[in-house]
Write an enzyme that holds these catalytic residues in place. Structure first.
Site, PDB file in Angstrom:
ATOM      1  N   ALA A 110       0.819  -1.221   0.000  1.00 59.94           N
ATOM      2  CA  ALA A 110       0.000   0.000   0.000  1.00 59.94           C
ATOM      3  C   ALA A 110       0.849   1.265   0.000  1.00 59.94           C
ATOM      4  O   ALA A 110       1.340   1.710   1.040  1.00 59.94           O
ATOM      5  CB  ALA A 110      -0.917  -0.013   1.215  1.00 59.94           C
ATOM      6  N   LEU A 111       1.005   1.815  -1.203  1.00 58.31           N
ATOM      7  CA  LEU A 111       1.749   3.057  -1.360  1.00 58.31           C
ATOM      8  C   LEU A 111       0.830   4.159  -1.906  1.00 58.31           C
ATOM      9  O   LEU A 111       0.790   5.273  -1.378  1.00 58.31           O
ATOM     10  CB  LEU A 111       2.926   2.819  -2.332  1.00 58.31           C
ATOM     11  CG  LEU A 111       3.747   4.036  -2.742  1.00 58.31           C
ATOM     12  CD1 LEU A 111       4.440   4.668  -1.533  1.00 58.31           C
ATOM     13  CD2 LEU A 111       4.809   3.634  -3.786  1.00 58.31           C
ATOM     14  N   SER A 150       2.300   8.238  -9.106  1.00 58.62           N
ATOM     15  CA  SER A 150       3.697   8.248  -9.585  1.00 58.62           C
ATOM     16  C   SER A 150       4.592   9.068  -8.657  1.00 58.62           C
ATOM     17  O   SER A 150       5.737   8.703  -8.386  1.00 58.62           O
ATOM     18  CB  SER A 150       3.761   8.869 -10.977  1.00 58.62           C
ATOM     19  OG  SER A 150       2.883   8.228 -11.853  1.00 58.62           O
ATOM     20  N   ARG A 196     -10.766 -19.945 -39.215  1.00 61.96           N
ATOM     21  CA  ARG A 196     -11.626 -18.946 -39.858  1.00 61.96           C
ATOM     22  C   ARG A 196     -11.236 -18.767 -41.333  1.00 61.96           C
ATOM     23  O   ARG A 196     -10.061 -18.509 -41.630  1.00 61.96           O
ATOM     24  CB  ARG A 196     -11.473 -17.610 -39.120  1.00 61.96           C
ATOM     25  CG  ARG A 196     -12.242 -16.468 -39.723  1.00 61.96           C
ATOM     26  CD  ARG A 196     -13.720 -16.616 -39.473  1.00 61.96           C
ATOM     27  NE  ARG A 196     -14.464 -15.457 -39.902  1.00 61.96           N
ATOM     28  CZ  ARG A 196     -15.786 -15.378 -39.872  1.00 61.96           C
ATOM     29  NH1 ARG A 196     -16.516 -16.396 -39.425  1.00 61.96           N
ATOM     30  NH2 ARG A 196     -16.389 -14.284 -40.274  1.00 61.96           N
ATOM     31  N   GLY A 252     -11.603 -10.122 -35.566  1.00 57.81           N
ATOM     32  CA  GLY A 252     -12.734  -9.319 -36.027  1.00 57.81           C
ATOM     33  C   GLY A 252     -13.802  -9.186 -34.950  1.00 57.81           C
ATOM     34  O   GLY A 252     -13.486  -9.025 -33.769  1.00 57.81           O
ATOM     35  N   GLU A 302       2.607  -0.448 -10.723  1.00 56.53           N
ATOM     36  CA  GLU A 302       4.025  -0.572 -10.338  1.00 56.53           C
ATOM     37  C   GLU A 302       4.955   0.290 -11.185  1.00 56.53           C
ATOM     38  O   GLU A 302       5.997  -0.163 -11.654  1.00 56.53           O
ATOM     39  CB  GLU A 302       4.445  -2.039 -10.345  1.00 56.53           C
ATOM     40  CG  GLU A 302       3.803  -2.761  -9.179  1.00 56.53           C
ATOM     41  CD  GLU A 302       4.202  -4.191  -9.071  1.00 56.53           C
ATOM     42  OE1 GLU A 302       5.407  -4.444  -8.985  1.00 56.53           O
ATOM     43  OE2 GLU A 302       3.310  -5.042  -9.068  1.00 56.53           O
TER      44      GLU A 302
HETATM   45  C1  LIG Z   1      -5.560  -2.156 -11.232  1.00 56.12           C
HETATM   46  C2  LIG Z   1      -4.618  -1.379 -10.389  1.00 56.12           C
HETATM   47  C3  LIG Z   1      -3.992  -2.007  -9.307  1.00 56.12           C
HETATM   48  C4  LIG Z   1      -3.150  -1.263  -8.466  1.00 56.12           C
HETATM   49  N1  LIG Z   1      -2.576  -1.882  -7.370  1.00 56.12           N
HETATM   50  C5  LIG Z   1      -1.832  -1.139  -6.503  1.00 56.12           C
HETATM   51  C6  LIG Z   1      -1.318  -1.716  -5.287  1.00 56.12           C
HETATM   52  O1  LIG Z   1      -1.497  -2.916  -5.007  1.00 56.12           O
HETATM   53  N2  LIG Z   1      -0.624  -0.908  -4.425  1.00 56.12           N
HETATM   54  C7  LIG Z   1      -0.404   0.410  -4.679  1.00 56.12           C
HETATM   55  O2  LIG Z   1       0.227   1.072  -3.858  1.00 56.12           O
HETATM   56  N3  LIG Z   1      -0.866   0.985  -5.833  1.00 56.12           N
HETATM   57  C8  LIG Z   1      -1.579   0.243  -6.727  1.00 56.12           C
HETATM   58  N4  LIG Z   1      -2.069   0.821  -7.881  1.00 56.12           N
HETATM   59  C9  LIG Z   1      -1.814   2.227  -8.147  1.00 56.12           C
HETATM   60  C10 LIG Z   1      -0.759   2.440  -9.235  1.00 56.12           C
HETATM   61  O3  LIG Z   1       0.502   2.094  -8.738  1.00 56.12           O
HETATM   62  C11 LIG Z   1      -0.851   3.902  -9.676  1.00 56.12           C
HETATM   63  O4  LIG Z   1      -2.071   4.021 -10.384  1.00 56.12           O
HETATM   64  C12 LIG Z   1       0.321   4.323 -10.540  1.00 56.12           C
HETATM   65  O5  LIG Z   1       1.489   4.417  -9.772  1.00 56.12           O
HETATM   66  C13 LIG Z   1       0.054   5.660 -11.229  1.00 56.12           C
HETATM   67  O6  LIG Z   1      -0.385   6.620 -10.329  1.00 56.12           O
HETATM   68  P1  LIG Z   1      -1.702   7.472 -10.636  1.00 56.12           P
HETATM   69  O7  LIG Z   1      -2.761   6.563 -11.061  1.00 56.12           O
HETATM   70  O8  LIG Z   1      -1.940   8.349  -9.473  1.00 56.12           O
HETATM   71  O9  LIG Z   1      -1.322   8.358 -11.902  1.00 56.12           O
HETATM   72  P2  LIG Z   1      -0.481   9.740 -11.892  1.00 56.12           P
HETATM   73  O10 LIG Z   1       0.739   9.586 -11.083  1.00 56.12           O
HETATM   74  O11 LIG Z   1      -1.405  10.846 -11.566  1.00 56.12           O
HETATM   75  O12 LIG Z   1      -0.072   9.833 -13.427  1.00 56.12           O
HETATM   76  C14 LIG Z   1      -1.017  10.160 -14.448  1.00 56.12           C
HETATM   77  C15 LIG Z   1      -0.317  10.080 -15.797  1.00 56.12           C
HETATM   78  O13 LIG Z   1       0.733  11.039 -15.850  1.00 56.12           O
HETATM   79  C16 LIG Z   1       1.958  10.413 -16.144  1.00 56.12           C
HETATM   80  N5  LIG Z   1       3.020  11.061 -15.396  1.00 56.12           N
HETATM   81  C17 LIG Z   1       3.051  11.327 -14.059  1.00 56.12           C
HETATM   82  N6  LIG Z   1       4.192  11.951 -13.741  1.00 56.12           N
HETATM   83  C18 LIG Z   1       4.899  12.091 -14.891  1.00 56.12           C
HETATM   84  C19 LIG Z   1       6.184  12.649 -15.221  1.00 56.12           C
HETATM   85  N7  LIG Z   1       7.010  13.134 -14.294  1.00 56.12           N
HETATM   86  N8  LIG Z   1       6.571  12.627 -16.513  1.00 56.12           N
HETATM   87  C20 LIG Z   1       5.767  12.087 -17.472  1.00 56.12           C
HETATM   88  N9  LIG Z   1       4.568  11.532 -17.222  1.00 56.12           N
HETATM   89  C21 LIG Z   1       4.141  11.538 -15.940  1.00 56.12           C
HETATM   90  C22 LIG Z   1       1.781   8.953 -15.710  1.00 56.12           C
HETATM   91  O14 LIG Z   1       2.657   8.109 -16.407  1.00 56.12           O
HETATM   92  C23 LIG Z   1       0.326   8.717 -16.067  1.00 56.12           C
HETATM   93  O15 LIG Z   1       0.226   8.423 -17.431  1.00 56.12           O
HETATM   94  C24 LIG Z   1      -2.900   0.092  -8.742  1.00 56.12           C
HETATM   95  C25 LIG Z   1      -3.511   0.704  -9.858  1.00 56.12           C
HETATM   96  C26 LIG Z   1      -4.354  -0.017 -10.670  1.00 56.12           C
HETATM   97  C27 LIG Z   1      -4.997   0.655 -11.854  1.00 56.12           C
END
Ligand SMILES: Cc1cc2nc3c(=O)[nH]c(=O)nc-3n(C[C@H](O)[C@H](O)[C@H](O)COP(=O)(O)OP(=O)(O)OC[C@H]3O[C@@H](n4cnc5c(N)ncnc54)[C@H](O)[C@@H]3O)c2cc1C
Length: 387
Positions: free
Chosen positions: A123-124, A131, A267, A341, A365
């Protein structure tokens, strides 16, 4: 240089392949439809020892490391990404204990996860920080022999079935990643609860949910490593699992191609089967070429982890494997759906599920963009030098 698995790895691959074909494949569509965690399959993983694949023998595992876990995950992902994730979570929710835990913490949690008697989650991520993980807002304040945690997490995979969580929280809120600590939080901790599940597009057999900390009292003995030094531990946990996420991508791509091949053989259009058309052949050939490249990247990265190399020099290779294989999974699902298709688009056939399941792989991740930041930094710093 040796590109072959050893005998033990081959035996594991055979076992995982058999379990995937006989037990997992028949359950994949139903899991997707109901969104229910497959307790029956978890029992199969337990009985066959697959839950303990990524654990050393001293903690009750089979000692096949991250490479072994990647092998098992690849086989599951050929049919069912939820099952692949269930196995991946065995280490995603425990690696910080390996890296920073005391022997007491290790003995308390690792053998139970390796035996399938406990489940864990990582849980992060928070509503305000994905990100940009140094910017999390959950706090942990020392109070006698406890820490008091306040805040929330979201999108935590496997949260609804986890017995404990690796949780990142700020012990010094104003100093970025230098004020982060890592904790083991047991599910019955007072002031802690699993909140609502996320509604999502794919990988529905493993629910993701929010975590809520309202004055949660976590024993100080559950701090992992040193106070304020949790960021490195959390990153090491994430980094060292990237080869296994890559294996999810690799297996997904292979599953797509295998299914599309079978379909295209039968097909017929314009007097021949689809495999008789060069445009279709080239799409499949292209995917096969990328699958072989993804395999090399994935298992090179896994071997680096098993060799104890998960520092700055190794990180870009984990990122390359993760980004390449997970983007390939998306391309394979897109192209193979095209090959089928309208049947590809139908939820009566598995390709539509592969397509939805693949989509999360370039987000979790570390997104594809974050992986490229890591690769670019390695080039700029000279950690990768082609000169
Ligand atoms: C199905 C699923 C399972 C998950 N499981 C876990 C889990 O078990 N534990 C956990 O802790 N998290 C989990 N997550 C969360 C996941 O790790 C985050 O969604 C991911 O790290 C991206 O963060 P965000 O969704 O807040 O997107 P944001 O960080 O808001 O990013 C949005 C977009 O901007 C881009 N971006 C952001 N910063 C930059 C930059 N500096 N330069 C260029 N592009 C950038 C990103 O690549 C992305 O395309 C899960 C997510 C999903 C969808």
């Amino acid at each position: 240089m040796n590109f072959e698995f050893n005998d033990e790895q081959k035996a594991l691959q055979q076992l995982a392949r058999r379990v995937a074909k006989e037990k997992v494949a028949p359950r994949a569509a139903e899991m997707d439809e109901t969104g229910e965690y497959p307790e029956d399959l978890f029992q199969v993983f337990r009985e066959t020892g697959l839950v303990g694949v990524g654990f050393p023998e001293e903690y009750g595992g089979s000692g096949l490391g991250i490479t072994g876990l990647a092998i098992a995950v690849e086989e599951m992902a050929k049919y069912c990404n939820s099952s692949a994730l269930i196995l991946l979570l065995t280490r995603l929710g425990t690696s910080a204990i390996f890296f920073g835990g005391t022997e007491e913490q290790k003995q308390k949690y690792l053998p139970k996860v390796a035996a399938g008697e406990m489940r864990s989650a990582f849980a992060l991520t928070e509503p305000g920080a994905g990100s940009d993980s140094a910017n999390i807002r959950t706090t942990a304040r020392r109070d006698g022999d406890h820490y008091v945690l306040d805040g929330s997490k979201h999108w935590i995979s496997g949260a609804t079935v986890a017995d404990f969580f690796i949780v990142a929280a700020k012990t010094k809120p104003d100093v970025g990643n230098r004020g982060m600590s890592a904790f083991i939080v047991d599910k019955d901790t007072p002031g802690f609860r699993v909140g609502k599940a996320n509604k999502k597009m794919g990988v529905k057999g493993v629910p993701t949910a929010e975590l809520v900390f309202e004055g949660a009292r976590v024993p100080a003995a559950n701090l992992l490593g040193k106070e304020n030094e949790g960021f490195k531990l959390i990153m090491k946990n994430l980094n060292s699992l990237r080869p296994v996420v890559a294996a999810r991508g690799l297996g997904t791509a292979e599953g797509c191609v295998a299914y599309a091949m079978q379909y295209a053989r039968e097909r017929e259009t314009f007097g021949k089967n689809l495999l008789g058309h060069q445009a279709i052949q080239f799409m499949l050939a292209e995917l096969a070429m990328s699958i072989e490249a993804a395999r090399l990247l994935t298992y090179k990265a896994a071997q680096l982890v098993d060799d104890g190399q998960y520092g700055k020099q190794a990180a870009p290779y984990f990122s390359m494997a993760k980004a390449f294989a997970t983007e390939l999974a998306n391309k394979a699902a897109y192209d193979c759906l095209q090959i089928m298709g309208s049947y590809g688009y139908s939820s009566e056939y598995p390709m539509e599920r592969y397509y939805r399941d693949a989509r999360q792989l370039t987000i979790v991740e570390g997104t594809s963009q974050i992986q490229r930041i890591i690769m670019a930094k390695a080039l700029i710093d000279g950690d990768i030098n082609y000169g």
